[in-house]
Design an enzyme around this catalytic site. Structure first.
Site, PDB file in Angstrom:
ATOM      1  CG  HIS A 112      -1.572   1.080   1.496  1.00 11.47           C
ATOM      2  ND1 HIS A 112      -3.074   1.332   1.071  1.00 11.47           N
ATOM      3  CD2 HIS A 112      -1.360   2.452   2.051  1.00 11.47           C
ATOM      4  CE1 HIS A 112      -3.618   2.691   1.318  1.00 11.47           C
ATOM      5  NE2 HIS A 112      -2.358   3.218   2.111  1.00 11.47           N
ATOM      6  CD  GLU A 113       1.801   3.378   3.716  1.00  8.95           C
ATOM      7  OE1 GLU A 113       1.989   4.629   3.162  1.00  8.95           O
ATOM      8  OE2 GLU A 113       0.876   3.162   4.553  1.00  8.95           O
ATOM      9  CG  HIS A 169       0.204   6.130  -0.820  1.00  7.41           C
ATOM     10  ND1 HIS A 169      -0.827   6.855  -1.273  1.00  7.41           N
ATOM     11  CD2 HIS A 169       0.044   5.680   0.616  1.00  7.41           C
ATOM     12  CE1 HIS A 169      -1.760   6.556  -0.479  1.00  7.41           C
ATOM     13  NE2 HIS A 169      -1.450   5.896   0.741  1.00  7.41           N
ATOM     14  CD  GLU A 220      -4.838   6.009   2.168  1.00  3.77           C
ATOM     15  OE1 GLU A 220      -4.594   4.938   2.501  1.00  3.77           O
ATOM     16  OE2 GLU A 220      -3.906   6.895   2.251  1.00  3.77           O
TER      17      GLU A 220
HETATM   18 ZN    ZN Z   1      -2.425   5.263   2.585  1.00  6.92          ZN
END
Ligand code: ZN
Length: 273
Positions: free
Chosen positions: A145-146, A149, A203
């Protein structure tokens, strides 16, 4: 006011400057999960990555001075082993990304947190590893997830917005060029990466790309669902800061489950390798 063409909120004076160098970009390929939103950028990748590297150095130096950097060798090895499997998977979204100057460190902190600055500079907090008792699959879900980004350059997008606001204010008093000071941009990057919550839109994109990265790296993408359940429970009445404006937990779990199902074939074939 809203500067229509650029999508950046900025003052009139900043607008003229911003439009001169604002560009609309497609940072990533859609992958199996199909993230395709175009983004408006005022700052260049080179400018942002350089500032992020500086910001990262500062954060790590500060952690080291508090004896909070990489204290547990086994934990550091575990986190780095997972990132070494995830990084090659980034090629599905950006062919050049596996060659970025990726860095991963573990910070001793009670906070349930992890982040990745532009250009691939990551940190995982011991609070996340220990309080949630994460499995490797769950840790891969967080890190995927990171990393997502960073691949989507959400930091650059947010820094562009913050910077447009900053020059909008300054330009009224004294003409300030778009070069900006690297320190100023580094501070903005630190704020948007560590201190300020991401938008829902960012997100959702990071969730979807994150499950695909995990699957391609041979980690069970369904672990993202259990991970966020644990996060919700750990938060109790006051959820962790980086969850505070995130999509509602139920929507998020439904979305993660749907996208995890979509990338299961990638997971199955990665496991056979
Ligand atoms: Zn996030």
């Amino acid at each position: 006011m809203r500067v229509g063409m650029c999508g950046l909120r900025a003052g009139v004076a900043a607008c003229a400057l911003a439009l001169a160098s604002c560009q609309t970009v497609q940072t990533t390929q859609p992958g199996t999960v199909g993230v395709e939103r175009k983004q408006s950028m005022l700052l260049s990748s080179a400018q942002v990555d350089k500032s992020a590297a500086l910001a990262y150095q500062q954060v790590m130096k500060k952690a080291a001075s508090k004896n909070a950097l990489n204290r547990n060798a086994a934990q550091v090895a575990r986190v780095r082993a997972i990132s070494q499997r995830l990084v090659p998977a980034t090629a599905a979204f950006r062919p050049e990304a596996p060659r970025w100057a990726w860095e991963v460190n573990v910070i001793t902190s009670g906070d349930v947190n992890a982040w990745c600055m532009p250009g691939g500079k990551m940190a995982v907090y011991t609070g996340l590893i220990e309080k949630l008792k994460v499995t490797d699959d769950e840790l891969a879900a967080v890190m995927g997830h990171e990393i997502a980004h960073a691949l989507r350059e959400h930091g650059r997008e947010r820094a562009s917005q913050a910077y447009a606001q900053a020059i909008g204010i300054q330009v009224i008093g004294a003409a300030v060029g778009l070069g900006g000071s690297q320190m100023q941009i580094a501070q903005i990057i630190t704020d948007v990466t560590i201190n300020l919550p991401n938008s829902r839109e960012h997100e959702v994109e990071a969730d979807r790309i994150g499950v695909e990265l995990a699957a391609r790296a041979g980690y069970d993408p369904r672990a993202a669902v259990t991970l966020w359940q644990k996060m919700g429970q750990a938060g109790g009445a006051a959820p962790p800061q980086f969850l505070s404006t995130h999509p509602s937990p139920q929507n998020r779990q439904n979305d993660l489950a749907a996208y995890a199902a979509r990338v299961m074939p990638l997971y199955e074939s990665a496991r056979k390798r």
